[in-house]
Design an enzyme around this catalytic site. Structure first.
Site, PDB file in Angstrom:
ATOM      1  N   GLU A 169       0.931  -1.138   0.032  1.00  0.00           N
ATOM      2  CA  GLU A 169      -0.090  -0.076   0.090  1.00  0.00           C
ATOM      3  C   GLU A 169       0.877   1.230  -0.071  1.00  0.00           C
ATOM      4  OE1 GLU A 169      -2.906  -0.335  -0.830  1.00  0.00           O
ATOM      5  OE2 GLU A 169      -3.131  -2.506  -0.229  1.00  0.00           O
ATOM      6  N   HIS A 172       2.034   2.155  -3.353  1.00  0.00           N
ATOM      7  CA  HIS A 172       1.023   2.796  -4.135  1.00  0.00           C
ATOM      8  C   HIS A 172       1.172   4.214  -4.143  1.00  0.00           C
ATOM      9  CE1 HIS A 172      -1.636  -0.109  -6.274  1.00  0.00           C
ATOM     10  NE2 HIS A 172      -1.761  -0.879  -5.196  1.00  0.00           N
TER      11      HIS A 172
END
Length: 214
Positions: A169, A172
């Site tokens: 994450e 990202h």
């Protein structure tokens, strides 16, 4: 700190997304928003709007379903992500992958650094790259720093599968997809995963597909 005039388009974008109700649409790979990186959160969304956005991210993650969603995946270039993993896996998988339940958490302005030299390689996928999985070697343990949605400092060490989620994450938010770090010879459809590579480790896939494990 962003000026009020700088925040207007971002606020409008978030309000537009929330106005539709329900889970937010996931941005697929190929959209530049997934590659531009994000700007640090410094109050661009006032508390009530931030809370609504976080809840929408949570709903989107559950609906997908997934174990994490980053703001760029819904088209918002802010350094915010959410994670949650009930870890409904067999005991053998839990032990091999270190996959243990993680409560819902909001990561604001997160960054990570490795703890030790250990690396672990497993198949992983991405909501922005539906239908495919590939083996990614990641740090086995990382130190995550940042804040939560209330501005409280976060400084915590994650290991096993939770460390993988945190890295995925946070990547990202830096404009990286898991495929940038993957063994591309391991790329497999979800159908192939179900039929061939459901083992707890990717050892058999490594031998059959011809890629190296750390």
């Amino acid at each position: 700190m962003a000026l009020p005039s700088d925040r207007a388009p971002l606020v409008e974008r978030v309000e537009e997304l929330l106005a539709a109700g329900g889970p937010l649409p996931i941005v697929p790979a190929g959209d530049p928003v997934l590659r531009r990186g994000t700007e640090p959160f410094d109050g661009q969304l006032e508390p009530a709007l931030l809370a609504r956005f976080v809840e929408a991210l949570r709903m989107t993650m559950h609906a997908a379903p997934g174990v994490g969603v980053a703001a760029p995946q819904v088209g918002v270039e802010l350094r915010i992500a959410v994670i949650e993993d009930p870890a409904p896996v067999p005991e053998e998988v839990r032990l091999v992958r270190g996959r243990v339940p993680q409560p819902f958490r909001v990561l604001v302005n997160p960054s990570y650094e490795p703890v030790g030299d250990g690396r672990a390689a497993f198949f992983e996928g991405c909501l922005s790259v539906p239908g495919w999985q590939a083996v990614v070697a990641r740090h086995a343990s990382v130190r995550l720093t940042g804040q939560d949605e209330y501005g409280r400092a976060v400084d915590e060490v994650f290991t096993g599968w939770p460390a993988r989620i945190v890295q995925h994450e946070t990547d990202h938010l830096d404009g990286l997809l898991y495929l940038d770090r993957a063994e591309l010879r391991s790329l497999s459809s979800n159908e192939a995963m179900a039929e061939r590579w459901a083992q707890p480790t990717p050892d058999e896939a490594s031998a059959a597909l011809g890629f190296q494990l750390p």
